[in-house]
Design a protein around this motif. Structure first.
Motif, PDB file in Angstrom:
ATOM      1  N   UNK A  21      -8.691 -68.002 -69.051  1.00 34.02           N
ATOM      2  CA  UNK A  21     -10.038 -67.450 -68.922  1.00 34.02           C
ATOM      3  C   UNK A  21     -10.367 -67.229 -67.453  1.00 34.02           C
ATOM      4  N   UNK A  22     -11.412 -66.442 -67.191  1.00 32.29           N
ATOM      5  CA  UNK A  22     -11.814 -66.164 -65.815  1.00 32.29           C
ATOM      6  C   UNK A  22     -12.238 -67.441 -65.097  1.00 32.29           C
ATOM      7  N   UNK A  23     -12.860 -68.371 -65.821  1.00 32.72           N
ATOM      8  CA  UNK A  23     -13.274 -69.644 -65.214  1.00 32.72           C
ATOM      9  C   UNK A  23     -12.065 -70.459 -64.772  1.00 32.72           C
ATOM     10  N   UNK A  24     -11.035 -70.508 -65.604  1.00 34.89           N
ATOM     11  CA  UNK A  24      -9.821 -71.258 -65.265  1.00 34.89           C
ATOM     12  C   UNK A  24      -9.103 -70.612 -64.087  1.00 34.89           C
ATOM     13  N   UNK A  25      -9.044 -69.282 -64.091  1.00 39.46           N
ATOM     14  CA  UNK A  25      -8.388 -68.566 -62.990  1.00 39.46           C
ATOM     15  C   UNK A  25      -9.110 -68.853 -61.677  1.00 39.46           C
ATOM     16  N   UNK A  26     -10.436 -68.813 -61.721  1.00 40.84           N
ATOM     17  CA  UNK A  26     -11.235 -69.081 -60.517  1.00 40.84           C
ATOM     18  C   UNK A  26     -10.959 -70.480 -59.975  1.00 40.84           C
ATOM     19  N   UNK A  27     -10.781 -71.456 -60.877  1.00 39.81           N
ATOM     20  CA  UNK A  27     -10.500 -72.836 -60.455  1.00 39.81           C
ATOM     21  C   UNK A  27      -9.135 -72.920 -59.765  1.00 39.81           C
ATOM     22  N   UNK A  28      -8.126 -72.236 -60.315  1.00 41.21           N
ATOM     23  CA  UNK A  28      -6.788 -72.236 -59.710  1.00 41.21           C
ATOM     24  C   UNK A  28      -6.805 -71.567 -58.331  1.00 41.21           C
ATOM     25  N   UNK A  29      -7.501 -70.450 -58.225  1.00 46.25           N
ATOM     26  CA  UNK A  29      -7.568 -69.749 -56.944  1.00 46.25           C
ATOM     27  C   UNK A  29      -8.314 -70.595 -55.916  1.00 46.25           C
ATOM     28  N   UNK A  30      -9.315 -71.323 -56.366  1.00 44.61           N
ATOM     29  CA  UNK A  30     -10.064 -72.209 -55.465  1.00 44.61           C
ATOM     30  C   UNK A  30      -9.161 -73.302 -54.890  1.00 44.61           C
ATOM     31  N   UNK A  31      -8.217 -73.791 -55.696  1.00 42.63           N
ATOM     32  CA  UNK A  31      -7.253 -74.797 -55.206  1.00 42.63           C
ATOM     33  C   UNK A  31      -6.417 -74.216 -54.063  1.00 42.63           C
ATOM     34  N   UNK A  32      -5.972 -72.974 -54.236  1.00 48.19           N
ATOM     35  CA  UNK A  32      -5.165 -72.327 -53.196  1.00 48.19           C
ATOM     36  C   UNK A  32      -6.007 -72.088 -51.949  1.00 48.19           C
ATOM     37  N   UNK A  33      -7.278 -71.724 -52.142  1.00 46.20           N
ATOM     38  CA  UNK A  33      -8.160 -71.492 -50.996  1.00 46.20           C
ATOM     39  C   UNK A  33      -8.366 -72.755 -50.164  1.00 46.20           C
ATOM     40  N   UNK A  34      -8.413 -73.902 -50.827  1.00 43.70           N
ATOM     41  CA  UNK A  34      -8.533 -75.177 -50.098  1.00 43.70           C
ATOM     42  C   UNK A  34      -7.316 -75.403 -49.206  1.00 43.70           C
ATOM     43  N   UNK A  35      -6.124 -75.113 -49.766  1.00 44.96           N
ATOM     44  CA  UNK A  35      -4.888 -75.275 -48.994  1.00 44.96           C
ATOM     45  C   UNK A  35      -4.872 -74.312 -47.807  1.00 44.96           C
ATOM     46  N   UNK A  36      -5.270 -73.076 -48.040  1.00 42.39           N
ATOM     47  CA  UNK A  36      -5.291 -72.073 -46.967  1.00 42.39           C
ATOM     48  C   UNK A  36      -6.258 -72.494 -45.863  1.00 42.39           C
ATOM     49  N   UNK A  37      -7.421 -73.001 -46.266  1.00 41.86           N
ATOM     50  CA  UNK A  37      -8.415 -73.467 -45.290  1.00 41.86           C
ATOM     51  C   UNK A  37      -7.816 -74.555 -44.395  1.00 41.86           C
ATOM     52  N   UNK A  38      -7.121 -75.497 -45.016  1.00 41.68           N
ATOM     53  CA  UNK A  38      -6.506 -76.590 -44.259  1.00 41.68           C
ATOM     54  C   UNK A  38      -5.415 -76.077 -43.316  1.00 41.68           C
TER      55      UNK A  38
END
Length: 299
Positions: A21-38
């Motif tokens: 679902x779009x909600x699940x996809x958004x959660x996965x992408x948010x995990x990657x964004x945290x790594x990129x931020x770091x």
């Protein structure tokens, strides 16, 4: 290799191949964004295919320092592992840097549940004088009667109501469908809503088949359901921190405590693994407490 291109490809992979679902996809992408931020803060412009285990271990330490709970850390690490698994499948990397990355050990948290008296109090607190009152009553009865996720409730369709047979068809995670029995009380409240409040709405074309609508004739948001329940909890002075999911937890726990078969509850909840359902086999805490007081020699 660029992060934005990799994330876009990963997003398409989750949508098309994993059917998330779009909600699940958004959660996965948010995990990657945290790594990129770091990585941007600490290692300049490091590309996805240049990330090593040492970088990832530093990232986990960074999450710890920020006070991120072990449970959230584990979920974030799971998302990053999924991303690198995708890169490996696509042949964009030759080895997976997350292979030896360990998640923090977490215990299985027992979900908070509502008693029947608390559920009745919440529903009785709904102001039926307000136009949307009957809709809210029907929604809460449906949440508890069917054990739905909030996303399943807001997406429930008129064409998926089979009241003559006593079932509703639910479109769950990854578009998996299941039939769930619905109580006579929930059917009664839904029919009152359909004959009353819903008929007064000017319904938008894209929401014509959606059961529960807002005052603009559109599908309700997940946030709106949370807000309705929070306001009712405040109104009756309920000290428990509850959400729409609390009704799902209560549904499962009450069934199992009443003697329902675990496999049947798994089917109704739409759990892929029965291990997920087993968390509801805990005994009612009041029963445990009274048993100890009655039989323990030190009590």
């Amino acid at each position: 290799m660029k992060w934005e291109d990799s994330k876009k490809g990963y997003e398409n992979y989750l949508r098309l191949e994993k059917s998330l679902s779009q909600n699940s996809i958004a959660a996965y992408i948010n995990d990657i964004n945290k790594l990129v931020e770091f990585l941007e803060k600490n290692f300049k412009k490091i590309a996805p295919d240049k990330v090593k285990l040492s970088h990832l271990k530093s990232f986990v330490e960074w999450l710890n320092e920020r006070g991120v709970s072990p449970r959230t850390q584990a979920r974030t690490i799971s998302g990053i592992k999924s991303f690198y698994k995708y890169l490996l499948i696509e042949g964009k990397i030759n080895s997976d840097p997350t292979a030896l990355l360990e998640s923090p050990k977490i215990g299985r948290k027992l979900p908070d549940i509502l008693t029947m008296e608390e559920i009745d109090s919440l529903i009785e607190a709904i102001d039926l004088e307000k136009a949307e009152g009957q809709r809210n009553k029907a929604m809460l009865e449906t949440l508890y009667s069917c054990g739905l996720r909030v996303s399943e409730l807001v997406n429930l369709k008129l064409t998926n109501l089979f009241f003559d047979q006593g079932f509703v068809k639910i479109e769950g995670k990854a578009d998996k469908e299941r039939l769930v029995p619905v109580s006579n009380r929930a059917i009664e409240e839904i029919n009152k809503y359909l004959k009353g409040y819903r008929k007064t709405l000017k319904i938008s074309k894209e929401s014509e088949n959606v059961l529960f609508l807002n005052r603009r004739g559109r599908k309700l948001s997940r946030v709106m359901i949370f807000t309705i329940i929070k306001n009712l909890a405040d109104k009756i002075g309920l000290e428990k921190k509850i959400s729409p999911h609390t009704f799902r937890h209560s549904f499962a726990t009450h069934l199992i405590n009443g003697g329902a078969d675990l496999r049947a509850v798994q089917e109704m909840l739409g759990h892929e693994s029965i291990l997920t359902t087993e968390i509801y086999t805990h005994l009612d805490r009041d029963y445990l407490r009274s048993t100890i007081h009655q039989f323990h020699p030190r009590s």
